[in-house]
Design an enzyme around this catalytic site. Structure first.
Site, PDB file in Angstrom:
ATOM      1  N   LYS A  93     -23.200  50.056  69.038  1.00 11.56           N
ATOM      2  CA  LYS A  93     -22.249  50.567  68.034  1.00 11.56           C
ATOM      3  C   LYS A  93     -23.113  50.973  66.844  1.00 11.56           C
ATOM      4  CE  LYS A  93     -17.839  49.374  65.884  1.00 11.56           C
ATOM      5  NZ  LYS A  93     -17.229  50.696  66.039  1.00 11.56           N
TER       6      LYS A  93
HETATM    7  N1  PMP Z   1     -15.063  53.478  71.224  1.00 13.42           N
HETATM    8  C1  PMP Z   1     -15.572  53.761  70.019  1.00 13.42           C
HETATM    9  C2  PMP Z   1     -16.412  54.974  69.851  1.00 13.42           C
HETATM   10  C3  PMP Z   1     -15.312  52.907  68.927  1.00 13.42           C
HETATM   11  O1  PMP Z   1     -15.807  53.188  67.726  1.00 13.42           O
HETATM   12  C4  PMP Z   1     -14.503  51.778  69.123  1.00 13.42           C
HETATM   13  C5  PMP Z   1     -14.216  50.870  67.961  1.00 13.42           C
HETATM   14  N2  PMP Z   1     -15.199  49.896  67.809  1.00 13.42           N
HETATM   15  C6  PMP Z   1     -13.991  51.525  70.410  1.00 13.42           C
HETATM   16  C7  PMP Z   1     -14.293  52.398  71.436  1.00 13.42           C
HETATM   17  C8  PMP Z   1     -13.172  50.315  70.672  1.00 13.42           C
HETATM   18  O2  PMP Z   1     -13.972  49.172  70.576  1.00 13.42           O
HETATM   19  P1  PMP Z   1     -13.367  47.761  70.133  1.00 13.42           P
HETATM   20  O3  PMP Z   1     -12.193  47.535  71.019  1.00 13.42           O
HETATM   21  O4  PMP Z   1     -14.466  46.807  70.364  1.00 13.42           O
HETATM   22  O5  PMP Z   1     -12.966  47.898  68.715  1.00 13.42           O
END
Ligand code: PMP
Length: 309
Positions: free
Chosen positions: A159
């Site tokens: 991320k």
């Molecule tokens: N894809 C992207 C590109 C994101 O930024 C996020 C948000 N973090 C998600 C998917 C979903 O991830 P999460 O469920 O861990 O928030």
């Protein structure tokens, strides 16, 4: 997406920076910070429900892992980051809100290769409402010309800020075209994800979602897969061609900020606010407030099957 009511740098409160709570407006970094110039910062987005961060340790562990994907080690363990986060949420007096931990290489050198650069960590928390609306309104996505890169082009498991340059381009073009968000394909033209959420298609009572190869391995995605299986709904992780959108009965997105977000349109296709999305929206809303039990119910990510429409 709606913007913040107040500028983020002009608020009361405290932010945790490198080991101490500092006044909110003093939480600044130097303009020559490596992370600012080269996209190497990593971050998390977390939600507080009833005073507790949902899936806190999963987020802290992903932050540590994201930094490693970018080639640096955080000077704090995931357990320590958990404790810091609880401290920040308590200091903010938050019952429901959002938490943003961010780590970056500092202003020691602007050499691209900077193994000895100091690594910084900050954690901020503030009240934040639902990202789109307060109700079960569906959102409309426009397919973007920007794609999620290949795993040998960018650190797609992290991320990392660098990847959000693509999401920002896609999102701003989608909004300018009148959509709520963008749907990105991956480098091979398969369905990937929205700018900040994972994609699920419902077909004949089964859930279909891309494997976490070119998309973020979302914590909400994992939670929702566990909840769906608990409700007796089969979940298939597979590569999906865009044509799969023509045969979906329902579509929804999952993400910490989006929660379970129904999609009622993609380009010129329309989808109903369906029963499966509604059931999972409700199950997720219960799970995030239920506490620890839900974590045990969450499965490890399954292996991906091969290309299929
Ligand atoms: N894809 C992207 C590109 C994101 O930024 C996020 C948000 N973090 C998600 C998917 C979903 O991830 P999460 O469920 O861990 O928030």
């Amino acid at each position: 997406m709606t913007g913040a009511a107040l500028p983020l740098d002009d608020r009361d409160g405290v932010v945790w920076v490198d080991g101490a709570l500092v006044p909110w407006r003093a939480a600044r970094l130097h303009v020559l910070s490596h992370g600012l110039h080269y996209g190497g910062s990593v971050f998390e987005g977390e939600r507080v429900y009833d005073g507790r961060v949902f899936a806190l340790h999963d987020h802290s562990a992903r932050l540590v892992a994201s930094a490693r994907h970018l080639g640096y080690e955080l000077p704090w363990t995931a357990d320590e980051i958990d404790a810091v986060t609880c401290e920040v949420v308590a200091a903010a007096g938050l019952t429901d809100g959002y938490v943003r931990p961010v780590a970056w290489r500092g202003a020691d050198t602007l050499r691209l290769v900077a193994p000895d650069s100091r690594v910084h960590l900050a954690v901020a928390a503030w009240p934040w409402p639902r990202i789109f609306t307060d109700g079960p309104r569906g959102i409309r996505l426009g397919t973007s010309r920007w794609r999620r890169p290949a795993p040998d082009t960018a650190p797609i498991r992290a991320k990392a800020a660098a990847l959000y340059a693509i999401g920002a381009l896609a999102g701003q073009e989608a909004e300018a075209a009148g959509f709520d968000d963008a749907l990105l394909l991956d480098h091979r033209g398969r369905l990937a994800e929205a700018t900040g959420a994972n994609l699920f298609l419902v077909r004949g009572g089964e859930l279909h979602t891309p494997p976490p190869e070119c998309v973020l391995d979302g914590i909400t995605r994992r939670t929702v897969i566990g909840l769906a299986r608990g409700l007796g709904l089969p979940v298939v992780e597979r590569h999906l061609a865009p044509a799969a959108l023509d045969h979906a009965d329902e579509v929804f997105l999952t993400g910490t900020a989006y929660e379970v977000q129904p999609v009622t349109g993609i380009d010129d296709r329309t989808y109903p606010l369906g029963e499966v999305g509604a059931a999972l929206t409700e199950a997720y809303a219960r799970a995030v407030r239920a506490g620890a039990d839900e974590r045990a119910a969450r499965p490890a990510p399954a292996a991906a099957s091969s290309d299929a429409g």
